[in-house]
Design an enzyme around this catalytic site. Sequence first.
Site, PDB file in Angstrom:
ATOM      1  N   GLY A  14       0.847  -1.192   0.000  1.00 42.35           N
ATOM      2  CA  GLY A  14       0.000   0.000   0.000  1.00 42.35           C
ATOM      3  C   GLY A  14       0.876   1.232   0.000  1.00 42.35           C
ATOM      4  O   GLY A  14       0.783   2.107   0.860  1.00 42.35           O
TER       5      GLY A  14
ATOM      6  N   GLU B  31     -11.504  -3.114 -16.100  1.00 40.22           N
ATOM      7  CA  GLU B  31     -11.645  -1.704 -15.748  1.00 40.22           C
ATOM      8  C   GLU B  31     -11.131  -1.549 -14.326  1.00 40.22           C
ATOM      9  O   GLU B  31     -11.844  -1.846 -13.376  1.00 40.22           O
ATOM     10  CB  GLU B  31     -13.100  -1.295 -15.884  1.00 40.22           C
ATOM     11  CG  GLU B  31     -13.563  -1.385 -17.320  1.00 40.22           C
ATOM     12  CD  GLU B  31     -14.873  -0.668 -17.533  1.00 40.22           C
ATOM     13  OE1 GLU B  31     -15.156   0.265 -16.797  1.00 40.22           O
ATOM     14  OE2 GLU B  31     -15.591  -1.082 -18.438  1.00 40.22           O
ATOM     15  N   ILE B  32      -9.929  -1.145 -14.222  1.00 42.01           N
ATOM     16  CA  ILE B  32      -9.332  -1.057 -12.887  1.00 42.01           C
ATOM     17  C   ILE B  32      -8.815   0.347 -12.631  1.00 42.01           C
ATOM     18  O   ILE B  32      -8.559   1.097 -13.547  1.00 42.01           O
ATOM     19  CB  ILE B  32      -8.193  -2.089 -12.733  1.00 42.01           C
ATOM     20  CG1 ILE B  32      -7.130  -1.847 -13.794  1.00 42.01           C
ATOM     21  CG2 ILE B  32      -8.739  -3.488 -12.783  1.00 42.01           C
ATOM     22  CD1 ILE B  32      -5.936  -2.722 -13.649  1.00 42.01           C
TER      23      ILE B  32
ATOM     24  N   ASP C  70      -4.883   1.832   5.664  1.00 43.14           N
ATOM     25  CA  ASP C  70      -6.267   2.267   5.865  1.00 43.14           C
ATOM     26  C   ASP C  70      -6.781   1.706   7.198  1.00 43.14           C
ATOM     27  O   ASP C  70      -6.650   0.508   7.455  1.00 43.14           O
ATOM     28  CB  ASP C  70      -7.138   1.767   4.703  1.00 43.14           C
ATOM     29  CG  ASP C  70      -6.727   2.413   3.389  1.00 43.14           C
ATOM     30  OD1 ASP C  70      -6.341   3.600   3.412  1.00 43.14           O
ATOM     31  OD2 ASP C  70      -6.775   1.741   2.342  1.00 43.14           O
TER      32      ASP C  70
ATOM     33  N   GLU D  50       3.728  10.272   1.973  1.00 44.30           N
ATOM     34  CA  GLU D  50       2.806  11.399   1.853  1.00 44.30           C
ATOM     35  C   GLU D  50       1.847  11.425   3.047  1.00 44.30           C
ATOM     36  O   GLU D  50       1.519  12.478   3.579  1.00 44.30           O
ATOM     37  CB  GLU D  50       2.048  11.293   0.523  1.00 44.30           C
ATOM     38  CG  GLU D  50       2.899  11.615  -0.712  1.00 44.30           C
ATOM     39  CD  GLU D  50       4.094  10.677  -0.976  1.00 44.30           C
ATOM     40  OE1 GLU D  50       4.102   9.526  -0.477  1.00 44.30           O
ATOM     41  OE2 GLU D  50       5.034  11.103  -1.671  1.00 44.30           O
ATOM     42  N   GLU D  51       1.427  10.230   3.466  1.00 45.66           N
ATOM     43  CA  GLU D  51       0.511  10.164   4.604  1.00 45.66           C
ATOM     44  C   GLU D  51       1.241  10.597   5.886  1.00 45.66           C
ATOM     45  O   GLU D  51       0.682  11.324   6.712  1.00 45.66           O
ATOM     46  CB  GLU D  51      -0.010   8.723   4.733  1.00 45.66           C
ATOM     47  CG  GLU D  51      -1.299   8.558   5.466  1.00 45.66           C
ATOM     48  CD  GLU D  51      -2.489   9.275   4.856  1.00 45.66           C
ATOM     49  OE1 GLU D  51      -2.553   9.417   3.619  1.00 45.66           O
ATOM     50  OE2 GLU D  51      -3.350   9.732   5.622  1.00 45.66           O
TER      51      GLU D  51
HETATM   52  N1  SAM Z   1       1.721   4.020   2.670  1.00 42.36           N
HETATM   53  C1  SAM Z   1       1.312   5.226   2.012  1.00 42.36           C
HETATM   54  C2  SAM Z   1       1.667   6.425   2.827  1.00 42.36           C
HETATM   55  O1  SAM Z   1       2.082   6.260   3.974  1.00 42.36           O
HETATM   56  O2  SAM Z   1       1.542   7.548   2.300  1.00 42.36           O
HETATM   57  C3  SAM Z   1      -0.180   5.217   1.667  1.00 42.36           C
HETATM   58  C4  SAM Z   1      -1.133   5.157   2.812  1.00 42.36           C
HETATM   59  S1  SAM Z   1      -2.828   5.145   2.282  1.00 42.36           S
HETATM   60  C5  SAM Z   1      -3.718   5.593   3.710  1.00 42.36           C
HETATM   61  C6  SAM Z   1      -3.150   3.413   2.140  1.00 42.36           C
HETATM   62  C7  SAM Z   1      -2.756   2.865   0.783  1.00 42.36           C
HETATM   63  O3  SAM Z   1      -2.915   1.464   0.782  1.00 42.36           O
HETATM   64  C8  SAM Z   1      -3.561   3.407  -0.363  1.00 42.36           C
HETATM   65  O4  SAM Z   1      -2.693   3.831  -1.377  1.00 42.36           O
HETATM   66  C9  SAM Z   1      -4.379   2.202  -0.807  1.00 42.36           C
HETATM   67  O5  SAM Z   1      -4.685   2.245  -2.181  1.00 42.36           O
HETATM   68  C10 SAM Z   1      -3.445   1.070  -0.468  1.00 42.36           C
HETATM   69  N2  SAM Z   1      -4.086  -0.233  -0.260  1.00 42.36           N
HETATM   70  C11 SAM Z   1      -5.195  -0.472   0.456  1.00 42.36           C
HETATM   71  N3  SAM Z   1      -5.490  -1.797   0.414  1.00 42.36           N
HETATM   72  C12 SAM Z   1      -4.532  -2.378  -0.346  1.00 42.36           C
HETATM   73  C13 SAM Z   1      -4.301  -3.708  -0.781  1.00 42.36           C
HETATM   74  N4  SAM Z   1      -5.121  -4.687  -0.419  1.00 42.36           N
HETATM   75  N5  SAM Z   1      -3.229  -3.965  -1.569  1.00 42.36           N
HETATM   76  C14 SAM Z   1      -2.391  -2.968  -1.936  1.00 42.36           C
HETATM   77  N6  SAM Z   1      -2.569  -1.689  -1.562  1.00 42.36           N
HETATM   78  C15 SAM Z   1      -3.626  -1.390  -0.778  1.00 42.36           C
END
Ligand code: SAM
Length: 281
Positions: free
Chosen positions: A36, A111-112, A177, A256-257
Amino acid sequence: SDHALAYPPAPAALDCAALYPASAGTGRTPEFADIGCGFGGLLIALAPLFPDTLMLGESASSNAAANRRTALSIVTSWPRAVAEPPKGVPPAASCFNESRNAHPDTPPGMEIRVQVSQYVQDRIAALRATTPAPPDASPDTPAPYQNVAIVRANAMKFLPNYFPKASLSALFFLFPDPHFKARKHKARIITPTLLAEYAYVLRAGGIVYTITDVRDLHEWMAAHLEAFPLFEPVSEEQLRAEGKGPILDAVYSSTEEGKKVERNKGDKWLACFRRIEASRD
Ligand code: SAM
């Protein structure tokens, strides 16, 4: 949705030469995985610090406004997987075969949402194209950012398709998340079932780094990791003593988060765990 994503049927089918052209022919596989990875801040920060370590980010954007188009760059990375599946691996999903020949604008059932991962791919390509090698770089060191790549994938479903057993030395879950509601907890990225997969891809001694600004999620992740027999907690102090300070600094503030939490003066809860050796390994 992610059901139309194409996955390598096994790690051997992941074309590392396409993801890391400078390492083609070396047989090397990623050692750091950022699950993620969002906009890729961690990977971009760590890439120059560990120029000889291959890193892979996985992102599954949930941005509803994202573009709808096929992940052509990923699909075309794996023609070998279709032509020659590794021994003992069941046939690839049909969407994999179909999408291989698809026109990018007319994907069959594909469509992703790829906006975020596409952004990171573009960011890495730009950095590779524009960053000069450091003057003190040895001739054996790959050119800048050649060691970092991203795939669009749902890590909760197919992580072992990407990484061989015991291949990773670091696995990052940065500001995942939170899925606050109890009925959504099963969607969290740390669960007992998924921990078995994380233990499988991590080598003994490898580190799981987790950080979040949500205390409840921190406690959830730490409790699940602590309860899992193949992980033991390791303190930030201990990791810094082992020379992992630059990694921890990036974990805290390169994404970024993480930067957003800083701007909002939020708390950051870190929990790290070491993959321990099991007698059956
Ligand atoms: N780690 C990054 C940061 O700290 O900026 C992003 C945090 S963001 C809150 C969570 C990220 O996890 C999002 O980009 C989301 O698309 C990704 N994500 C959520 N579930 C996921 C999954 N099952 N597989 C891969 N990525 C996932």
